[in-house]
Motif scaffolding. Structure first.
Motif, PDB file in Angstrom:
ATOM      1  N   GLY A   1      -6.138  13.431 -13.348  1.00  0.00           N
ATOM      2  CA  GLY A   1      -7.164  13.872 -14.277  1.00  0.00           C
ATOM      3  C   GLY A   1      -6.964  15.303 -14.715  1.00  0.00           C
ATOM      4  N   SER A   2      -7.807  15.743 -15.652  1.00  0.00           N
ATOM      5  CA  SER A   2      -7.778  17.134 -16.118  1.00  0.00           C
ATOM      6  C   SER A   2      -9.178  17.518 -16.552  1.00  0.00           C
ATOM      7  N   PHE A   3      -9.444  18.845 -16.541  1.00  0.00           N
ATOM      8  CA  PHE A   3     -10.771  19.352 -16.867  1.00  0.00           C
ATOM      9  C   PHE A   3     -10.634  20.516 -17.837  1.00  0.00           C
ATOM     10  N   GLU A   4     -11.579  20.593 -18.761  1.00  0.00           N
ATOM     11  CA  GLU A   4     -11.617  21.725 -19.685  1.00  0.00           C
ATOM     12  C   GLU A   4     -12.213  22.930 -18.966  1.00  0.00           C
ATOM     13  N   LEU A   5     -11.617  24.104 -19.176  1.00  0.00           N
ATOM     14  CA  LEU A   5     -12.092  25.321 -18.515  1.00  0.00           C
ATOM     15  C   LEU A   5     -12.700  26.285 -19.529  1.00  0.00           C
ATOM     16  N   PRO A   6     -13.690  27.095 -19.102  1.00  0.00           N
ATOM     17  CA  PRO A   6     -14.247  28.121 -19.988  1.00  0.00           C
ATOM     18  C   PRO A   6     -13.175  29.135 -20.388  1.00  0.00           C
ATOM     19  N   ALA A   7     -13.389  29.772 -21.531  1.00  0.00           N
ATOM     20  CA  ALA A   7     -12.398  30.724 -22.053  1.00  0.00           C
ATOM     21  C   ALA A   7     -12.152  31.869 -21.087  1.00  0.00           C
ATOM     22  N   ALA A   8     -13.222  32.372 -20.439  1.00  0.00           N
ATOM     23  CA  ALA A   8     -13.067  33.503 -19.520  1.00  0.00           C
ATOM     24  C   ALA A   8     -12.212  33.113 -18.316  1.00  0.00           C
ATOM     25  N   THR A   9     -12.386  31.881 -17.829  1.00  0.00           N
ATOM     26  CA  THR A   9     -11.579  31.416 -16.696  1.00  0.00           C
ATOM     27  C   THR A   9     -10.127  31.260 -17.106  1.00  0.00           C
ATOM     28  N   LEU A  10      -9.902  30.713 -18.296  1.00  0.00           N
ATOM     29  CA  LEU A  10      -8.533  30.549 -18.788  1.00  0.00           C
ATOM     30  C   LEU A  10      -7.826  31.894 -18.912  1.00  0.00           C
ATOM     31  N   GLU A  11      -8.569  32.906 -19.374  1.00  0.00           N
ATOM     32  CA  GLU A  11      -7.975  34.231 -19.519  1.00  0.00           C
ATOM     33  C   GLU A  11      -7.583  34.799 -18.155  1.00  0.00           C
ATOM     34  N   ALA A  12      -8.456  34.603 -17.145  1.00  0.00           N
ATOM     35  CA  ALA A  12      -8.158  35.111 -15.801  1.00  0.00           C
ATOM     36  C   ALA A  12      -6.955  34.393 -15.195  1.00  0.00           C
ATOM     37  N   LEU A  13      -6.765  33.133 -15.590  1.00  0.00           N
ATOM     38  CA  LEU A  13      -5.662  32.344 -15.031  1.00  0.00           C
ATOM     39  C   LEU A  13      -4.398  32.418 -15.888  1.00  0.00           C
ATOM     40  N   SER A  14      -4.411  33.222 -16.953  1.00  0.00           N
ATOM     41  CA  SER A  14      -3.256  33.278 -17.850  1.00  0.00           C
ATOM     42  C   SER A  14      -1.943  33.645 -17.160  1.00  0.00           C
ATOM     43  N   PRO A  15      -1.957  34.517 -16.102  1.00  0.00           N
ATOM     44  CA  PRO A  15      -0.682  34.796 -15.415  1.00  0.00           C
ATOM     45  C   PRO A  15      -0.085  33.564 -14.741  1.00  0.00           C
ATOM     46  N   TYR A  16      -0.887  32.511 -14.582  1.00  0.00           N
ATOM     47  CA  TYR A  16      -0.407  31.308 -13.899  1.00  0.00           C
ATOM     48  C   TYR A  16      -0.043  30.195 -14.878  1.00  0.00           C
ATOM     49  N   ALA A  17       0.013  30.513 -16.171  1.00  0.00           N
ATOM     50  CA  ALA A  17       0.417  29.511 -17.157  1.00  0.00           C
ATOM     51  C   ALA A  17       1.824  29.009 -16.835  1.00  0.00           C
ATOM     52  N   GLY A  18       1.953  27.708 -16.741  1.00  0.00           N
ATOM     53  CA  GLY A  18       3.244  27.117 -16.411  1.00  0.00           C
ATOM     54  C   GLY A  18       3.592  27.166 -14.943  1.00  0.00           C
ATOM     55  N   ARG A  19       2.686  27.683 -14.129  1.00  0.00           N
ATOM     56  CA  ARG A  19       2.921  27.753 -12.676  1.00  0.00           C
ATOM     57  C   ARG A  19       1.879  26.922 -11.940  1.00  0.00           C
ATOM     58  N   LYS A  20       2.198  26.610 -10.710  1.00  0.00           N
ATOM     59  CA  LYS A  20       1.246  25.895  -9.872  1.00  0.00           C
ATOM     60  C   LYS A  20       0.223  26.868  -9.294  1.00  0.00           C
ATOM     61  N   LEU A  21      -0.975  26.379  -9.044  1.00  0.00           N
ATOM     62  CA  LEU A  21      -1.978  27.123  -8.296  1.00  0.00           C
ATOM     63  C   LEU A  21      -2.758  26.126  -7.453  1.00  0.00           C
ATOM     64  N   ILE A  22      -3.629  26.660  -6.597  1.00  0.00           N
ATOM     65  CA  ILE A  22      -4.412  25.806  -5.705  1.00  0.00           C
ATOM     66  C   ILE A  22      -5.864  25.855  -6.144  1.00  0.00           C
ATOM     67  N   LEU A  23      -6.418  24.673  -6.382  1.00  0.00           N
ATOM     68  CA  LEU A  23      -7.842  24.535  -6.684  1.00  0.00           C
ATOM     69  C   LEU A  23      -8.586  24.307  -5.370  1.00  0.00           C
ATOM     70  N   GLY A  24      -9.636  25.077  -5.140  1.00  0.00           N
ATOM     71  CA  GLY A  24     -10.481  24.879  -3.967  1.00  0.00           C
ATOM     72  C   GLY A  24     -11.861  24.435  -4.397  1.00  0.00           C
ATOM     73  N   ILE A  25     -12.370  23.398  -3.762  1.00  0.00           N
ATOM     74  CA  ILE A  25     -13.727  22.926  -4.065  1.00  0.00           C
ATOM     75  C   ILE A  25     -14.344  22.365  -2.796  1.00  0.00           C
ATOM     76  N   ARG A  26     -15.577  22.742  -2.542  1.00  0.00           N
ATOM     77  CA  ARG A  26     -16.242  22.295  -1.327  1.00  0.00           C
ATOM     78  C   ARG A  26     -16.717  20.854  -1.470  1.00  0.00           C
ATOM     79  N   PRO A  27     -16.789  20.115  -0.359  1.00  0.00           N
ATOM     80  CA  PRO A  27     -17.179  18.696  -0.419  1.00  0.00           C
ATOM     81  C   PRO A  27     -18.515  18.453  -1.109  1.00  0.00           C
TER      82      PRO A  27
END
Length: 369
Positions: free
Chosen positions: A261-287
């Motif tokens: 699956g995939s999720f749309e992200l807010p613009a501010a979050t996308l900007e903060a994650l821009s250094p990780y474009a094309g790279r892997k990262l870890i999503l953390g979410i509590r149960p």
């Protein structure tokens, strides 16, 4: 009472092969006067060694320890004005409870009237008056632990040190004693340093919590901040029950992509994650931030959905735990008991993206968004 300070404190041991093992690696922190601070972490993380260095039962390899305004590096434990409560009650079996409480003060050659007054005060604080004439064998585990607390209270020390004092008690009694310890702290206005491996106990008792791993302090924060803003994956995975889920993810074309699956992200979050474009990262979410699509109050219209194959369901009464895999990682969802779920069901889940966390896969540090 007094504050406690560690200044670049390091402790090394030698193992059988004469190689140095670092138990505490350069700790710097301050425990404020009258504060209740809990050290927590897995076995071997350095929490008990830190406590024993405050007590003077271990001597640091380097650095300074202060209690109040005094550097206590070379002071004998009896001269540090501390009282310690151990995991083992360590009561004298042949003595009455009254004599157990007064023993330390008698050794200090305090006047009899002073001793009697201190024993009376401690017995009143801990509701032990009816027990004073009994022997330890006549008491329950919780009552014996109260006596151990009372023996510390009569000393009227600057700092109380607790080394996993509740670990020998059953689950119900541990809950009761946690309440009593919190009340005791309020009544005494004491500086308390408490060690435990139980993160629920730490979150319940601590005004601030020191999370340690492999001799290194990972984060120092109050329980709310620790839970909401963990500084790294270790803290995120250690604090919380069940622990935080970690899912492999990437950012592609303005969307957060995970396997399935995939999720749309807010613009501010996308900007903060821009250094990780094309790279892997870890999503953390509590149960508790993953909901079944049939019971997700306030999120019914959320577009952040994906379907997963439920493998196991744990029915816990007030909630259910659902287990499934995303990208080879086991994921837990803590859902309402009325959520329709059974093993083998392909079920849509709603992810509350307002409460997600991101971590760098190499450093495992939190990515601020």
């Amino acid at each position: 009472m007094a504050r406690v300070e560690f200044r670049n404190v390091r402790k090394e041991f030698q193992d059988q092969s004469k190689e140095n093992f670092t138990a505490v690696a350069g700790s710097d922190f301050v425990i404020n006067d009258k504060e209740f601070v809990v050290f927590v972490g897995p076995s071997g993380c350095g929490k008990t060694t830190s406590l024993r260095m405050i007590a003077g039962l271990e001597h640091q390899t380097s650095g300074d320890i202060l209690i109040g305004d005094r550097v206590v590096n070379k002071l004998h434990p009896k001269d540090r004005d501390i009282a310690m409560v151990f995991q083992d009650y360590a009561l004298y079996p042949h003595m009455t409870i009254r004599d157990n409480l007064s023993f330390g003060l008698k050794n200090l050659k305090k006047p009899k009237a002073y001793i009697d007054q201190k024993v009376k005060e401690a017995a009143a604080i801990l509701d032990m008056e009816p027990m004073l004439g009994r022997k330890p064998r006549e008491l329950s585990g919780g009552q014996r632990q109260r006596v151990a607390l009372g023996r510390a209270i009569v000393r009227d020390p600057q700092v109380f040190l607790f080394d996993e004092p509740l670990s020998n008690l059953d689950a119900k009694l541990r809950v009761q004693m946690r309440v009593e310890l919190s009340e005791l702290h309020k009544r005494l206005g004491a500086t308390i340093v408490y060690v435990t491996h139980d993160q629920v106990e730490a979150m319940t008792l601590g005004e601030r919590i020191v999370v340690m791993n492999r001799g290194v302090i990972q984060q120092i924060a109050n329980p709310t901040e620790l839970y909401a803003r963990p500084q790294n994956m270790f803290v995120a995975g250690f604090i919380g029950s069940p622990p935080m889920n970690f899912i492999d993810a990437s950012v592609e074309s303005g969307r957060l992509v995970v396997e399935g699956g995939s999720f749309e992200l807010p613009a501010a979050t996308l900007e903060a994650l821009s250094p990780y474009a094309g790279r892997k990262l870890i999503l953390g979410i509590r149960p508790e931030d993953i909901h079944g699509d049939d019971y997700a109050p306030g999120l019914e219209s959320s577009p952040h959905r994906m379907t997963a194959h439920i493998q196991v369901v744990e029915h816990l009464g007030s909630e259910n735990l659902l287990y499934f895999h995303i990208g080879g990682r086991l994921v837990t969802a803590k859902v309402h008991p009325e959520t329709k779920a059974y093993a083998g069901l392909d079920k849509p889940f709603i992810f509350d993206l307002r409460k997600i966390h991101f971590f760098d896969p190499e450093t495992e540090m939190r990515i601020e968004t």
